[in-house]
Motif scaffolding. Structure first.
Motif, mmCIF file in Angstrom:
data_model
loop_
_atom_site.group_PDB
_atom_site.id
_atom_site.type_symbol
_atom_site.label_atom_id
_atom_site.label_comp_id
_atom_site.label_asym_id
_atom_site.label_seq_id
_atom_site.Cartn_x
_atom_site.Cartn_y
_atom_site.Cartn_z
ATOM 1 N N ALA A 1 6.431 -3.103 -11.055
ATOM 2 C CA ALA A 1 7.749 -3.480 -10.537
ATOM 3 C C ALA A 1 8.359 -2.407 -9.636
ATOM 4 O O ALA A 1 8.892 -2.705 -8.571
ATOM 5 C CB ALA A 1 8.691 -3.790 -11.701
ATOM 6 N N ARG A 2 8.283 -1.161 -10.055
ATOM 7 C CA ARG A 2 8.952 -0.106 -9.294
ATOM 8 C C ARG A 2 8.298 0.102 -7.932
ATOM 9 O O ARG A 2 8.971 0.139 -6.895
ATOM 10 C CB ARG A 2 8.933 1.196 -10.083
ATOM 11 C CG ARG A 2 9.722 2.314 -9.422
ATOM 12 C CD ARG A 2 9.890 3.479 -10.362
ATOM 13 N NE ARG A 2 10.687 4.539 -9.748
ATOM 14 C CZ ARG A 2 11.043 5.664 -10.374
ATOM 15 N NH1 ARG A 2 10.692 5.848 -11.627
ATOM 16 N NH2 ARG A 2 11.750 6.573 -9.746
ATOM 17 N N ALA A 3 6.977 0.236 -7.919
ATOM 18 C CA ALA A 3 6.266 0.451 -6.651
ATOM 19 C C ALA A 3 6.409 -0.765 -5.740
ATOM 20 O O ALA A 3 6.534 -0.627 -4.517
ATOM 21 C CB ALA A 3 4.784 0.731 -6.921
ATOM 22 N N SER A 4 6.429 -1.959 -6.320
ATOM 23 C CA SER A 4 6.574 -3.178 -5.520
ATOM 24 C C SER A 4 7.949 -3.251 -4.880
ATOM 25 O O SER A 4 8.093 -3.685 -3.730
ATOM 26 C CB SER A 4 6.339 -4.412 -6.393
ATOM 27 O OG SER A 4 5.004 -4.471 -6.837
ATOM 28 N N GLY A 5 8.967 -2.836 -5.630
ATOM 29 C CA GLY A 5 10.310 -2.824 -5.067
ATOM 30 C C GLY A 5 10.409 -1.893 -3.880
ATOM 31 O O GLY A 5 11.015 -2.219 -2.850
ATOM 32 N N VAL A 6 9.798 -0.729 -3.999
ATOM 33 C CA VAL A 6 9.783 0.232 -2.894
ATOM 34 C C VAL A 6 9.027 -0.349 -1.701
ATOM 35 O O VAL A 6 9.460 -0.243 -0.542
ATOM 36 C CB VAL A 6 9.144 1.560 -3.338
ATOM 37 C CG1 VAL A 6 8.940 2.491 -2.142
ATOM 38 C CG2 VAL A 6 10.012 2.239 -4.395
ATOM 39 N N LEU A 7 7.879 -0.978 -1.971
ATOM 40 C CA LEU A 7 7.078 -1.570 -0.912
ATOM 41 C C LEU A 7 7.864 -2.639 -0.156
ATOM 42 O O LEU A 7 7.830 -2.694 1.083
ATOM 43 C CB LEU A 7 5.807 -2.189 -1.501
ATOM 44 C CG LEU A 7 4.911 -2.945 -0.519
ATOM 45 C CD1 LEU A 7 4.370 -1.999 0.551
ATOM 46 C CD2 LEU A 7 3.767 -3.636 -1.259
ATOM 47 N N ALA A 8 8.581 -3.486 -0.894
ATOM 48 C CA ALA A 8 9.363 -4.548 -0.259
ATOM 49 C C ALA A 8 10.411 -3.970 0.677
ATOM 50 O O ALA A 8 10.595 -4.446 1.807
ATOM 51 C CB ALA A 8 10.030 -5.423 -1.320
ATOM 52 N N VAL A 9 11.097 -2.927 0.225
ATOM 53 C CA VAL A 9 12.132 -2.296 1.055
ATOM 54 C C VAL A 9 11.524 -1.711 2.322
ATOM 55 O O VAL A 9 12.045 -1.893 3.434
ATOM 56 C CB VAL A 9 12.869 -1.197 0.253
ATOM 57 C CG1 VAL A 9 13.751 -0.368 1.177
ATOM 58 C CG2 VAL A 9 13.714 -1.828 -0.846
ATOM 59 N N VAL A 10 10.406 -1.012 2.194
ATOM 60 C CA VAL A 10 9.769 -0.360 3.351
ATOM 61 C C VAL A 10 9.288 -1.399 4.366
ATOM 62 O O VAL A 10 9.514 -1.261 5.576
ATOM 63 C CB VAL A 10 8.595 0.522 2.887
ATOM 64 C CG1 VAL A 10 7.783 1.009 4.082
ATOM 65 C CG2 VAL A 10 9.110 1.708 2.074
ATOM 66 N N VAL A 11 8.625 -2.445 3.877
ATOM 67 C CA VAL A 11 8.092 -3.480 4.771
ATOM 68 C C VAL A 11 9.217 -4.206 5.493
ATOM 69 O O VAL A 11 9.153 -4.448 6.713
ATOM 70 C CB VAL A 11 7.224 -4.479 3.972
ATOM 71 C CG1 VAL A 11 6.902 -5.699 4.816
ATOM 72 C CG2 VAL A 11 5.937 -3.815 3.509
ATOM 73 N N LEU A 12 10.265 -4.549 4.766
ATOM 74 C CA LEU A 12 11.369 -5.274 5.385
ATOM 75 C C LEU A 12 12.140 -4.386 6.367
ATOM 76 O O LEU A 12 12.627 -4.868 7.393
ATOM 77 C CB LEU A 12 12.305 -5.825 4.306
ATOM 78 C CG LEU A 12 11.706 -6.974 3.492
ATOM 79 C CD1 LEU A 12 12.570 -7.286 2.274
ATOM 80 C CD2 LEU A 12 11.554 -8.228 4.346
ATOM 81 N N LEU A 13 12.242 -3.101 6.062
ATOM 82 C CA LEU A 13 12.887 -2.186 7.003
ATOM 83 C C LEU A 13 12.073 -2.090 8.289
ATOM 84 O O LEU A 13 12.637 -2.023 9.391
ATOM 85 C CB LEU A 13 13.043 -0.807 6.369
ATOM 86 C CG LEU A 13 13.731 0.253 7.240
ATOM 87 C CD1 LEU A 13 15.136 -0.193 7.629
ATOM 88 C CD2 LEU A 13 13.789 1.589 6.503
ATOM 89 N N ALA A 14 10.743 -2.108 8.172
ATOM 90 C CA ALA A 14 9.890 -2.126 9.363
ATOM 91 C C ALA A 14 10.151 -3.386 10.179
ATOM 92 O O ALA A 14 10.141 -3.355 11.416
ATOM 93 C CB ALA A 14 8.417 -2.052 8.953
ATOM 94 N N GLY A 15 10.407 -4.494 9.493
ATOM 95 C CA GLY A 15 10.751 -5.729 10.192
ATOM 96 C C GLY A 15 12.066 -5.613 10.939
ATOM 97 O O GLY A 15 12.196 -6.098 12.073
ATOM 98 N N THR A 16 13.039 -4.961 10.316
ATOM 99 C CA THR A 16 14.326 -4.758 10.985
ATOM 100 C C THR A 16 14.151 -3.911 12.249
ATOM 101 O O THR A 16 14.693 -4.240 13.314
ATOM 102 C CB THR A 16 15.319 -4.053 10.037
ATOM 103 O OG1 THR A 16 15.427 -4.781 8.818
ATOM 104 C CG2 THR A 16 16.695 -3.953 10.685
ATOM 105 N N ALA A 17 13.391 -2.835 12.132
ATOM 106 C CA ALA A 17 13.155 -1.966 13.293
ATOM 107 C C ALA A 17 12.438 -2.713 14.407
ATOM 108 O O ALA A 17 12.769 -2.562 15.592
ATOM 109 C CB ALA A 17 12.334 -0.751 12.865
ATOM 110 N N THR A 18 11.473 -3.555 14.041
ATOM 111 C CA THR A 18 10.749 -4.333 15.048
ATOM 112 C C THR A 18 11.676 -5.316 15.743
ATOM 113 O O THR A 18 11.612 -5.500 16.965
ATOM 114 C CB THR A 18 9.583 -5.106 14.391
ATOM 115 O OG1 THR A 18 8.718 -4.171 13.732
ATOM 116 C CG2 THR A 18 8.792 -5.884 15.427
ATOM 117 N N GLY A 19 12.556 -5.953 14.967
ATOM 118 C CA GLY A 19 13.486 -6.913 15.557
ATOM 119 C C GLY A 19 14.501 -6.261 16.479
ATOM 120 O O GLY A 19 14.919 -6.843 17.484
#
Length: 266
Positions: free
Chosen positions: A195-213
């Protein structure tokens, strides 16, 4: 009425409505005529219904095993034959409506739907559980664009934001059910990471999406877009490494930001 409400619950109503609404808004951004936007919405709605209903049909045994009271099939509120009949009708409608958009848009949409079915049919229990989400969300923006006359491809960054949004959405969607999934033997990537590592992964991936957008479209970046990126970055920094569900809630907030950026920057 009771049966219709149960069918709506079995369809995974929230993601079905969200994905359909996103497709409609993407159709408006692409410049489709109102009738074509409606057609895109109906096609995507039927496709999402097939994904939701097939998921509950395939998982009925697992849902009963863990006592899921929110699943009408598992509780007996909905008969299997009713869901099967609704699923068959949605499959036919999805194919017909998709073809009405033209073969290119139809092919793109069927890729989206096939990815959802692949997840249901077993990909969710593998280390590649994220892949169907990436394919589906990454392909979704192409559906309305390929329905244009003449057909066109959406900008690369739009596809990239969709794919990153899909990866993050997968993790966010799975996190609340990790314990129940473990009981029934479902072991996708988030289950293996924890759960903990997955939560971090979700935040990082989605932040990369924000930067790309924000940065992907090129040209001058408007001040509001920089503000959005900085706010998402700050939220990510604050949430990373935090215990409990903080990364989960942060990932959900950033996912909403990604949708907004995707639509406004288009």
């Amino acid at each position: 009425m009771r049966t219709l409400l149960a069918l709506a619950r079995a369809s995974h109503a929230a993601p079905t409505v969200v994905v359909t609404g996103l497709a409609v808004l993407l159709g408006v951004e692409a410049g489709l005529a109102a009738a074509r936007v409606l057609l895109v919405g109906l096609a995507v709605l039927c496709g999402q219904l097939t994904i939701g209903w097939s998921n509950d049909l395939l998982d009925a045994g697992r849902d009963r095993a863990v006592g899921r009271t929110d699943k009408p099939l598992a509780t007996g509120q909905l008969a299997t034959r009713v869901v099967t009949a609704a699923l068959a009708g949605a499959v036919v409608a999805c194919a017909a409506l998709s073809l009405a958009l033209g073969w290119r848009a139809a092919l793109a949409h069927l890729v989206v739907v096939a990815a959802g079915w692949a997840y249901n049919l077993g990909a969710k229990s593998t280390v590649l559980s994220w892949l169907p989400y990436v394919v589906a969300f990454g392909t979704l923006p192409a559906v309305p664009w390929l329905a244009l006359s003449p057909p066109a491809l959406p900008p690369w960054w739009m596809l990239a934001v969709g794919a990153l949004l899909g990866a993050g959405a997968h993790v966010v969607n799975v996190l609340p059910d990790l314990a129940e999934d473990a009981v029934t033997g479902v072991r996708g990537l988030p289950h293996r990471l924890g759960a903990r590592a997955s939560g971090v992964l979700a935040v990082v991936v989605l932040l990369a999406g924000t930067a790309t957008g924000v940065l992907g479209p090129g040209g001058a970046v408007p001040p509001w877009a920089w503000s959005v990126l900085l706010a998402a970055g700050a939220l990510a920094v604050v949430s990373l490494g935090r215990p409990g569900r903080t990364p989960f809630y942060a990932a959900m907030a950033i996912a909403v930001v990604n949708v907004v950026v995707l639509l406004v920057r288009a």
